[in-house]
Design an enzyme around this catalytic site. Sequence first.
Site, PDB file in Angstrom:
ATOM      1  NE  ARG A 118      -4.125  -1.943   1.968  1.00 20.16           N
ATOM      2  CZ  ARG A 118      -4.074  -2.984   2.800  1.00 20.16           C
ATOM      3  NH1 ARG A 118      -3.140  -3.030   3.727  1.00 20.16           N
ATOM      4  NH2 ARG A 118      -4.938  -3.960   2.680  1.00 20.16           N
ATOM      5  CE  LYS A 139      -2.133  13.401 -14.841  1.00 18.82           C
ATOM      6  NZ  LYS A 139      -2.518  13.790 -16.216  1.00 18.82           N
ATOM      7  CD  GLU A 181       5.705  17.342 -22.540  1.00 24.85           C
ATOM      8  OE1 GLU A 181       5.149  18.386 -22.146  1.00 24.85           O
ATOM      9  OE2 GLU A 181       5.076  16.336 -22.907  1.00 24.85           O
ATOM     10  CE  LYS A 221       3.470  17.771 -14.690  1.00 23.77           C
ATOM     11  NZ  LYS A 221       3.871  16.609 -15.456  1.00 23.77           N
ATOM     12  CD  GLU A 231      -5.352  16.031 -16.797  1.00 21.16           C
ATOM     13  OE1 GLU A 231      -4.374  15.400 -16.384  1.00 21.16           O
ATOM     14  OE2 GLU A 231      -5.686  16.067 -17.986  1.00 21.16           O
ATOM     15  NE  ARG A 235      -1.344  16.863 -13.842  1.00 21.03           N
ATOM     16  CZ  ARG A 235      -0.653  16.088 -13.016  1.00 21.03           C
ATOM     17  NH1 ARG A 235      -0.993  15.997 -11.759  1.00 21.03           N
ATOM     18  NH2 ARG A 235       0.394  15.403 -13.437  1.00 21.03           N
ATOM     19  CG  ASN A 239      -3.545  17.354 -21.613  1.00 24.82           C
ATOM     20  OD1 ASN A 239      -2.614  16.570 -21.449  1.00 24.82           O
ATOM     21  ND2 ASN A 239      -4.667  17.291 -20.917  1.00 24.82           N
ATOM     22  CG  HIS A 242       0.291  16.550 -24.648  1.00 22.81           C
ATOM     23  ND1 HIS A 242       1.021  17.714 -24.569  1.00 22.81           N
ATOM     24  CD2 HIS A 242       1.022  15.603 -23.999  1.00 22.81           C
ATOM     25  CE1 HIS A 242       2.139  17.483 -23.880  1.00 22.81           C
ATOM     26  NE2 HIS A 242       2.157  16.212 -23.524  1.00 22.81           N
ATOM     27  CG  HIS A 246      -1.796  11.892 -26.604  1.00 26.88           C
ATOM     28  ND1 HIS A 246      -2.576  12.382 -25.575  1.00 26.88           N
ATOM     29  CD2 HIS A 246      -0.551  11.732 -26.077  1.00 26.88           C
ATOM     30  CE1 HIS A 246      -1.837  12.513 -24.483  1.00 26.88           C
ATOM     31  NE2 HIS A 246      -0.603  12.136 -24.766  1.00 26.88           N
ATOM     32  CG  HIS A 259       5.383  12.264 -25.351  1.00 29.68           C
ATOM     33  ND1 HIS A 259       4.057  12.174 -25.729  1.00 29.68           N
ATOM     34  CD2 HIS A 259       5.423  13.181 -24.341  1.00 29.68           C
ATOM     35  CE1 HIS A 259       3.326  12.990 -24.974  1.00 29.68           C
ATOM     36  NE2 HIS A 259       4.135  13.607 -24.130  1.00 29.68           N
TER      37      HIS A 259
END
Lengths: 363, 363
Positions: A118, A139, A181, A221, A231, A235, A239, A242, A246, A259
């Site tokens: 945990r 994340k 980025e 960030k 998000e 947030r 993107n 993106h 993507h 990426h």
Amino acid sequence: MSTLMISSSTHSYQVVIKKGLRTQLKDHLDKKYAKVLVITDSKVGPLYLDEVINAFPEDVEVSHSIVSAGEASKSMEQYSNLLNACITNQLDRNSLIIGLGGGMVGDLSGFVASTYLRGVDFLQMPTSILAHDSSVGGKVAINHKQGKNLIGCFYSPIQVIYDTETLQTLPVEEIRSGYGEVVKHALLSDMSWCEQLLVEDLSALSYQQLEDHLTLGIQVKAEVVEQDEKEHGVRRHLNLGHTLAHAMEAELGYGEITHGEAVAIGIWFAMKISEDSFKVSLPTKSYVQWLIKNEYPIDTLLKVNPEKLVNRMRWDKKTIDNNIHFVLLEAVGSPTVEKISETKLHQYLNDFVEEVSQIDKRN
Amino acid sequence: MSTLMISSSTHSYQVVIKKGLRTQLKDHLDKKYAKVLVITDSKVGPLYLDEVINAFPEDVEVSHSIVSAGEASKSMEQYSNLLNACITNQLDRNSLIIGLGGGMVGDLSGFVASTYLRGVDFLQMPTSILAHDSSVGGKVAINHKQGKNLIGCFYSPIQVIYDTETLQTLPVEEIRSGYGEVVKHALLSDMSWCEQLLVEDLSALSYQQLEDHLTLGIQVKAEVVEQDEKEHGVRRHLNLGHTLAHAMEAELGYGEITHGEAVAIGIWFAMKISEDSFKVSLPTKSYVQWLIKNEYPIDTLLKVNPEKLVNRMRWDKKTIDNNIHFVLLEAVGSPTVEKISETKLHQYLNDFVEEVSQIDKRN
């Protein structure tokens, strides 16, 4: 050396950025651990694993797991293997897991740390520029065959130790990827930083410049995720670029474009839509020159069918009434989320493909 | 109807306890969901799944997954299957996952909810008495072949909907199992509740009594976990009776004795040690009479080798300098954690086995 403090919903943690940190871990760790597991990949491991292991005092039991380099390792199978490694090495609740590598290693090892017993302490040691983005914000995730990062948690590290010296071994496309980025963070925040960045030659950066850019990027960030970790609101601005990125990555097959390079192309597209939508002027011209000077693979866009890209974009974010949600810029430093109709998007994309192909021919 | 508010580190949530709630879900849900996945098991599903599905308005898309009843379903494989079900049913960030069942279903479905898309809303519908314990406190997990609950998170539900009517189908050993944790909560908190409880015949409880006992038990659990969600301090008190219980369960093989029945025997042992250690008088006599009257399988203790039990206990919690950490009672309502040496534990256990075998012969 730069030191930043980041506040997450559970605790605050330090990001330390400096040349040579990988061999100085004991000076930077707040806590003494009896057992440590270092997770790294087959590209980074041979370069830096021994140095990291040797940076611990002899009475610390340091074990390691090496996964194959590449996005394919962010799998349920690899996740399960790494949990087995935690158990085999008898890690307890007071142990530490280190993710030594780029974004893939960070996401995977962070998810392991978040769910083993945990949650055990997790330390990020990013070795790519791109990871300045993923190592902050909590994340962690693995992929599912149906999509990237579908399985994961929010789980912040106890510390991020960023050794800029490890960036010197990055191949050129990974530097470009990272700066996709970095430039996004610049555009989301500050015109003067943008102007400085858009004259840089990425093949000739000093350690000091790297440290400064990473620090500034992480600050942007951090400010966003501190406001909206989960998000629900701002947030989403992260993107920027993106939605197209993507779609391109998925359509080309992962690994065909990095990426951050895809994001860099996506940002250009978002800037074009922004200028048209808000009748504003953005530094698009210098941005495109910067992409060309640094050899971003803009021609990759021409390899994919625009129809298919629109289809992919339709599913990237929740589509409501045939409107696709896009992050746009009202100005540098002023992002916003706008709905673009599918018809309009088709038109924008066709114009964009035409422009890219013209520029591609000239270069 | 009882309604309790529980504070977790991330949010507060309601526990509603009432006969017949499973068919009245729409009156109790705060939010409207477009998509819902109900996870249940092969014993509970045939009894209540249809009623739960039918409790939603027609415009809600309700899908379901049924796992095999039993602890073996808390596996990596089943976890992975359920994530596939989330994806196949196109659950998004605004969807709801319901765990309809006992502790196994709650732990498993909660872990799925905590990690699908980095966390979607999770609603617990416990259908066992034992689950009054596991549905509060935010621990969700799956097992590893090396041990129970080694992989998991802290993730609290958005709501607990406890329909006491679903408890009427419980077999008698499951009622005893549930009351093993109920009586633990009584001993941890309040003498007068203990006295009331220790005269009850578990085969003749009314819905009102069930509702009262579950409410009181959840209150005790909630007070502890609100102080110490991550188990750094007082939450360890909830392990009263569990050191011997875990050892018995592991030594017998899971499924040979229910968890709560093992806990009930473990509590008796902890009471004996407490009386000797602190020279206090606890309601041990009425506790043993209650165990016998309600046919707790105390003779199960005699089926296992005491040496092996001590070995298991040595590994149950972190052992320091050959001392085993035990939750004891200085009085009813005054738990504490004490170190017991291995030698001393051998002696206590031999005496306890002797006492149990004498009582067993008489009954």
